[in-house]
Design a protein around this motif. Structure first.
Motif, PDB file in Angstrom:
ATOM      1  N   ARG A   1       5.642   2.179  -4.443  1.00 55.89           N
ATOM      2  CA  ARG A   1       4.938   1.790  -5.676  1.00 55.89           C
ATOM      3  C   ARG A   1       5.660   2.314  -6.905  1.00 55.89           C
ATOM      4  O   ARG A   1       5.679   1.680  -7.957  1.00 55.89           O
ATOM      5  N   LYS A   2       6.259   3.510  -6.804  1.00 54.99           N
ATOM      6  CA  LYS A   2       6.955   4.107  -7.963  1.00 54.99           C
ATOM      7  C   LYS A   2       8.059   3.173  -8.454  1.00 54.99           C
ATOM      8  O   LYS A   2       8.287   3.036  -9.660  1.00 54.99           O
ATOM      9  N   VAL A   3       8.738   2.547  -7.510  1.00 62.87           N
ATOM     10  CA  VAL A   3       9.824   1.630  -7.879  1.00 62.87           C
ATOM     11  C   VAL A   3       9.244   0.422  -8.616  1.00 62.87           C
ATOM     12  O   VAL A   3       9.770  -0.009  -9.646  1.00 62.87           O
ATOM     13  N   LEU A   4       8.151  -0.115  -8.100  1.00 64.65           N
ATOM     14  CA  LEU A   4       7.528  -1.282  -8.730  1.00 64.65           C
ATOM     15  C   LEU A   4       7.014  -0.942 -10.130  1.00 64.65           C
ATOM     16  O   LEU A   4       7.150  -1.738 -11.067  1.00 64.65           O
TER      17      LEU A   4
ATOM     18  N   LYS B   1       0.826  -1.222   0.000  1.00 60.05           N
ATOM     19  CA  LYS B   1       0.000   0.000   0.000  1.00 60.05           C
ATOM     20  C   LYS B   1       0.856   1.267   0.000  1.00 60.05           C
ATOM     21  O   LYS B   1       0.322   2.367   0.068  1.00 60.05           O
ATOM     22  N   SER B   2       2.163   1.124  -0.050  1.00 66.39           N
ATOM     23  CA  SER B   2       3.025   2.302   0.066  1.00 66.39           C
ATOM     24  C   SER B   2       3.111   3.059  -1.254  1.00 66.39           C
ATOM     25  O   SER B   2       3.569   2.522  -2.262  1.00 66.39           O
TER      26      SER B   2
ATOM     27  N   ASN C   1      10.789  -9.276  -2.451  1.00 66.98           N
ATOM     28  CA  ASN C   1      10.008 -10.214  -3.275  1.00 66.98           C
ATOM     29  C   ASN C   1       8.981  -9.516  -4.152  1.00 66.98           C
ATOM     30  O   ASN C   1       8.711  -9.954  -5.276  1.00 66.98           O
ATOM     31  N   LEU C   2       8.461  -8.406  -3.685  1.00 63.54           N
ATOM     32  CA  LEU C   2       7.533  -7.638  -4.547  1.00 63.54           C
ATOM     33  C   LEU C   2       8.269  -7.079  -5.756  1.00 63.54           C
ATOM     34  O   LEU C   2       7.724  -7.020  -6.857  1.00 63.54           O
ATOM     35  N   GLN C   3       9.523  -6.670  -5.544  1.00 60.07           N
ATOM     36  CA  GLN C   3      10.313  -6.149  -6.666  1.00 60.07           C
ATOM     37  C   GLN C   3      10.582  -7.250  -7.693  1.00 60.07           C
ATOM     38  O   GLN C   3      10.533  -7.027  -8.911  1.00 60.07           O
TER      39      GLN C   3
END
Lengths: 345, 215
Positions: A120-123, A115-116, A183-185
């Motif tokens: 999120r911009k990085v993702l 939710k950050s 892991n999200l990255q």
């Protein structure tokens, strides 16, 4: 002689400690993208669109072998509720510590990474760059090094030495955050995660303390991260630490000006690749001859057998390094870095 | 090196405050404790500086030596009025700052070494701009300003600070330290600083030399 490979093929061959067509190289272009686009660093990082566009443009200009999905280290502190201080000509720094006393550790909330807005911009950046012909690098600050920004380096050293129970409380929270973030990255599109841990160097902490703390944390984190890892210790010496953290998931380790690539490769032959070790601070004054000398020497000393990615040693090209120097690095790598490496040039 | 200095150093390097305190206590049971303390701390700090330059100790240990010595020095000298007397002999005004950036460890180490050596020094903190340091240095009539930086852009701004200060107070001395200056050996000259302290121990030697020269 191998035909020209894509950057992706080149990089993964080198990381497997085999010789590709030429030595891959990586220009750690983070806030440098703001220079490319003619905007302030703060504005540059305000939107993933800027970073995505700049990464593609810079790869085309400098012909290096990666896309860099890293913004700046203190972005993670923003996710924890802290802030970053922006400069005109350098990386953002973390602002006031978010941990000022022990009860702040007890009360520290683990950010919900999904939710950050800041993360999120990085993702988004990694999603946009994935699957192209060059690998995408994702970066995480290790849970062991994160407190340098969370509480200040001085207070953190005192926590490690004098309040070990609170140190472990903080580590538990940081490890949970960092695992999810890494892991999200990877799921978003990063091909490899740089585990940024300057504190793992025996230049920073004594080995016996690291054996009780940082090395244990790193090994635990390597189990949890769901993809290949590059261990990066900023510009610190790595020779005395590598043996402690060699792991099948660690494809490469950074090395610095204080390390000798020849000795590293002799000691760890085939077990791990190395990334480094051009000095970003001196680079701003390099002539073409200096580029040629530094890059060629590095190739001669360390490129045989694969297992080398040429890069700067810190993980961020300074603002004051000129485009001409970066273009020169690209030219010299391409001229001298083709396999098999000629020892006498 | 005296045996007592070796023992103290051994305890400091593992962060053992309790045993280090016992050594200080031992020193203060003796005759002329301040002479012995000064000699011991000079030996310890010089040795630590050597060990750091030879890469035989880590940054964390370097910090711990300074901060524990500072704490114990203050504890034992506050019991008497000697600290005040030592500092009255210091005719020069000293200040230290981390310029522009927020990495304060180097400054803290140097500050703790200087405090342990009995110097009175104003701490301007971290993240201060060139103008802030300039104005404060003039207001406080600073004679020796120690500037620490970790980031290259901050190091480059020292030149502007030197220029501004020397225009108003040509005799001010500016001593720099920090990673950019260690990595690029000529950087301190490029920014026109007066001296470069490669280690905290060296910074203490430089300040001591300047203060002695003034007496």
């Amino acid at each position: 002689m191998k035909n020209n490979l894509t950057s992706r093929e080149r990089v993964f061959t080198a990381l497997s400690c085999r010789e590709p067509d030429r030595v891959p190289f990586f220009l750690a272009l983070t806030f440098y993208g703001a220079k490319e686009l003619g905007m302030s660093i703060k504005e540059y990082f305000s939107s993933s669109k800027n970073v995505i566009y700049a990464q593609k443009k810079m790869r085309e200009k400098y012909k290096h072998d990666f896309y860099y999905g890293f913004y700046y280290a203190s972005l993670e502190i923003e996710a924890f509720g802290g802030d970053s201080i922006f400069y005109d000509d350098g990386p953002p720094n973390a602002g006031e510590p978010i941990i000022k006393n022990l009860s702040d550790i007890d009360n520290l909330n683990i950010p919900d990474v999904k939710k950050s807005d800041v993360l999120r911009k990085v993702l988004e950046t990694q999603e946009a760059l994935k699957g192209l012909d060059a690998p995408v690098i994702g970066v995480m600050v290790s849970p062991f090094s994160l407190p340098i920004m969370q509480m200040g380096f001085d207070k953190y050293i005192e926590l490690i030495y004098f309040q070990r129970d609170y140190f472990w409380k903080l580590m538990k929270k940081n490890m949970e955050f960092s695992t999810t973030w890494a892991n999200l990255q990877l799921r978003a599109g990063a091909d490899v995660i740089v585990y940024f841990d300057a504190l793992l160097s025996t230049e920073m902490m004594p080995k016996d303390i690291l054996q009780e703390t940082g090395f244990l944390i790193a090994k635990e984190m390597f189990k949890k991260i769901e993809g290949p890892i590059v261990l990066h210790m900023a510009s610190a010496k790595v020779f005395d630490s590598v043996n402690e953290i060699i792991d099948p998931k660690v494809a490469a380790v950074s090395f610095s000006k204080l390390d000798d690539i020849k000795k590293l490769k002799e000691k760890f032959k085939g077990k791990v690749a190395f990334v480094g070790n051009l000095d970003g601070i001196s680079m701003r004054k390099w002539t073409y001859e200096d580029v040629e000398k530094n890059v060629r020497d590095l190739i001669i000393r360390g490129a045989s057998g694969g297992g080398l990615v040429i890069s700067d040693s810190h993980g961020e090209i300074p603002w004051y390094v000129s485009e001409e120097v970066l273009v020169a690095i690209s030219e010299v790598v391409q001229r001298y870095g083709t396999y098999p490496i000629k020892k006498v040039i | 090196m005296q045996e007592i200095s070796e023992k103290l150093l051994e305890f400091l390097l593992i962060g053992n405050k309790i045993k280090a305190d016992k050594i200080f206590n031992e020193i203060f049971q003796k005759e002329n404790p301040f002479i012995l303390l000064e000699k011991t701390l000079i030996e310890v700090m010089d040795k630590v500086g050597d060990l750091w330059e030879l890469q035989e100790i880590s940054l964390a240990q370097y910090y711990l030596v300074g901060v524990i010595c500072e704490e114990l020095f203050k504890k034992y000298t506050e019991k008497t009025n000697v600290l005040g007397k030592i500092q009255k002999q210091q005719k020069l005004n000293l200040a230290i700052v981390t310029l522009e950036d927020y990495h304060g460890l180097g400054r803290k180490i140097v500050l703790s070494f200087l405090n342990s050596a009995g110097f009175e020094i104003k701490d301007y903190g971290l993240g201060k701009t060139v103008n802030e340091v300039f104005e404060r240095s003039l207001r406080d009539k600073i004679d020796i300003l120690l500037v620490s930086t970790l980031m290259l852009p901050a190091a480059l701004k020292v030149k502007e600070l030197v220029k501004k200060l020397k225009e108003k107070k040509p005799e001010i001395k500016i001593v720099v330290g920090g990673a950019p200056f260690r990595i690029d050996e000529n950087l301190w000259k490029e920014v026109e600083a007066d001296e470069f302290g490669e280690t905290a121990s060296e910074a203490v030697k430089i300040v001591r030399r300047m203060v002695e020269h003034e007496k």
